[in-house]
Design an enzyme around this catalytic site. Structure first.
Site, PDB file in Angstrom:
ATOM      1  N   GLU A 181      83.525 -21.399  16.571  1.00 29.25           N
ATOM      2  CA  GLU A 181      82.651 -20.660  15.659  1.00 29.25           C
ATOM      3  C   GLU A 181      81.309 -21.357  15.482  1.00 29.25           C
ATOM      4  OE1 GLU A 181      83.376 -17.947  11.708  1.00 29.25           O
ATOM      5  OE2 GLU A 181      84.468 -19.832  11.870  1.00 29.25           O
ATOM      6  N   LYS A 202      83.312  -8.411  10.136  1.00 26.76           N
ATOM      7  CA  LYS A 202      83.712  -8.226   8.738  1.00 26.76           C
ATOM      8  C   LYS A 202      83.071  -6.974   8.151  1.00 26.76           C
ATOM      9  CE  LYS A 202      84.366 -13.095   7.404  1.00 26.76           C
ATOM     10  NZ  LYS A 202      83.834 -14.165   6.519  1.00 26.76           N
ATOM     11  N   HIS A 251     105.015 -29.150  29.865  1.00 26.49           N
ATOM     12  CA  HIS A 251     105.941 -28.279  30.582  1.00 26.49           C
ATOM     13  C   HIS A 251     105.473 -26.829  30.593  1.00 26.49           C
ATOM     14  CE1 HIS A 251     109.088 -31.413  30.890  1.00 26.49           C
ATOM     15  NE2 HIS A 251     108.511 -31.858  29.796  1.00 26.49           N
TER      16      HIS A 251
END
Length: 426
Positions: A272, A404, A293
């Site tokens: 960000e 937003k 793994h």
């Protein structure tokens, strides 16, 4: 904090940073440090985050947390930087007897399942929104409040608020006389882990917040005008230099289960803050030794576009490995899980170096309050330094704000979204 950038230099890594390029970059680091220092001295927006070790009121945070110190369960209601800092601190350092949850998403199945499972009468709720208008946070809090009402719990006695000077959440706190802390001024949420945004959760979880802040103060005192003298700047400058040479992915790989959430916090901080104007590294999250793994195959043998940041504590608790009574694994007998994890760390570092993957090793003394405080501060400072080198507005997030605003307009029945072509397959 100790940083080793040797395996990120071009003698080992491809891409790698030539030592003379690092020397030239150090002149820019010195100028960036002057800018950062000026920003701190002026308490400028964003740069004020690096003053938190001196400006945060530990006593006020501890007193607010004491109001719900009897909690068996703690729920942070926030999103992004309003939740990740708290989760990082509690997961790293919190009392194991406390049941901790972060409501940082509005998935109805998850929210209802959590509220059905926990004992709301012994739950503390910390609601965090700087603006007091964050849709996800307010929606989740209203759901939590309603669930407490339905359970016959006085939610006003179980709720602590951190917010700005005004807004709906401040008004709610004033109306119901809720204990309320002020969100730090001039500090974006992702830089606010060492403030009233996250430290109350840590205090409720039994963490020594004074030691956390002291560790951050150690990091602030270590800021210097050369990457050779400052671990935070060494990391930020090296990550920037590697990105400029093609390592556009930064994989954070802690070798401590309690630091797994730190990798999530780092991902928000790095993405960000630096992802602007067509630049910035893409953070990836992993956990050692688990992801040896799963992801290590890609890091070692995939595209040469990655920096791997390996993080570990210098000391760990003891946990002896019992005798196996099996000849093929007798090398484990008499050993310790911590020693095994350190061996995995060293083997992975060697494997990456052997294949030329740029790697930076980060070491903290232990997973304790002072070390974690220093770790968080140093990575914030590294991010600010990298932002200066990229030439971006480190402390803004315009792409996030666009989303937003669009979500709010959709909820109000408006349609702010641009038309896009669809190609549906069912």
């Amino acid at each position: 904090m100790r940083i080793d950038i040797g395996a990120a230099l071009d003698a080992t890594a491809t891409p790698g940073v030539p030592p003379d390029a690092l020397d030239r970059l150090d002149d820019r680091v010195a100028r960036a440090h002057d800018r950062i220092t000026a920003g701190m001295d002026g308490d400028e927006f964003g740069y004020a985050a690096l003053n938190l070790p001196q400006t945060v009121d530990v006593d006020a945070i501890t007193a607010a947390a004491d109001a719900v110190a009897d909690a068996d369960t703690l729920v942070t209601v926030g999103i992004g930087g309003s939740a990740l800092g708290a989760a990082t601190l509690v997961d790293a350092l919190g009392d194991d007897d406390l049941d901790y949850h972060a409501l940082d998403n509005v998935d109805p199945a998850h929210v209802t399942r959590l509220l059905d499972r926990i004992d709301l009468s012994t739950t503390a709720v910390h609601v965090v929104s700087r603006s007091g208008t964050t849709a996800e946070t307010l929606a989740n809090f209203l759901v939590v409040r309603d669930a407490m009402d339905d359970a016959g719990v006085d939610w006003t006695a179980r709720t602590l608020v951190t917010t700005g000077d005004d807004g709906p959440l401040r008004a709610l706190a004033d109306t119901h006389d809720l204990p309320a802390l002020d969100a730090p001024r001039g500090v974006p949420g992702r830089f606010a882990a060492l403030s009233t945004v996250a430290l109350p959760a840590a205090a409720i979880a039994g963490v020594d917040v004074g030691e956390l802040v002291a560790g951050a103060a150690d990091g602030r005192a270590a800021l210097a005008g050369s990457l050779e003298d400052c671990p935070a700047y060494a990391y930020g400058a090296t990550a920037y230099a590697l990105d400029q040479r093609g390592a556009g992915v930064n994989a954070m790989l802690p070798y401590a289960e309690r630091l797994e959430t730190f990798a999530e916090w780092f991902a928000q901080l790095w993405a960000e803050s630096l992802g602007k104007d067509g630049v910035g590294q893409t953070p990836a999250r992993a956990l050692g030794a688990t992801d040896q793994h799963s992801q290590l195959q890609l890091y070692r043998a995939g595209p040469r576009d990655k920096l791997v940041t390996m993080l570990r504590p210098a000391s760990r608790p003891d946990c002896a490995i019992p005798e196996a009574e099996l000849a093929d694994i007798d090398y484990l007998t008499g050993g310790d899980l911590g020693a095994l994890l350190d061996a995995e760390f060293e083997a992975t570092a060697a494997s990456l170096a052997a294949s030329g993957v740029p790697t930076v090793r980060v070491e903290v003394p232990a997973v304790d309050a002072r070390s974690v405080g220093r770790l968080l501060f140093d990575f914030e400072a590294a991010c600010v330094l990298a932002g200066e080198l990229y030439g971006v507005e480190t402390f803004t997030q315009p792409a996030v704000e666009w989303g937003k605003n669009a979500a709010r307009e959709l909820l109000r029945g408006e349609d702010p979204l641009p038309e896009t072509e669809t190609h549906i397959v069912e």
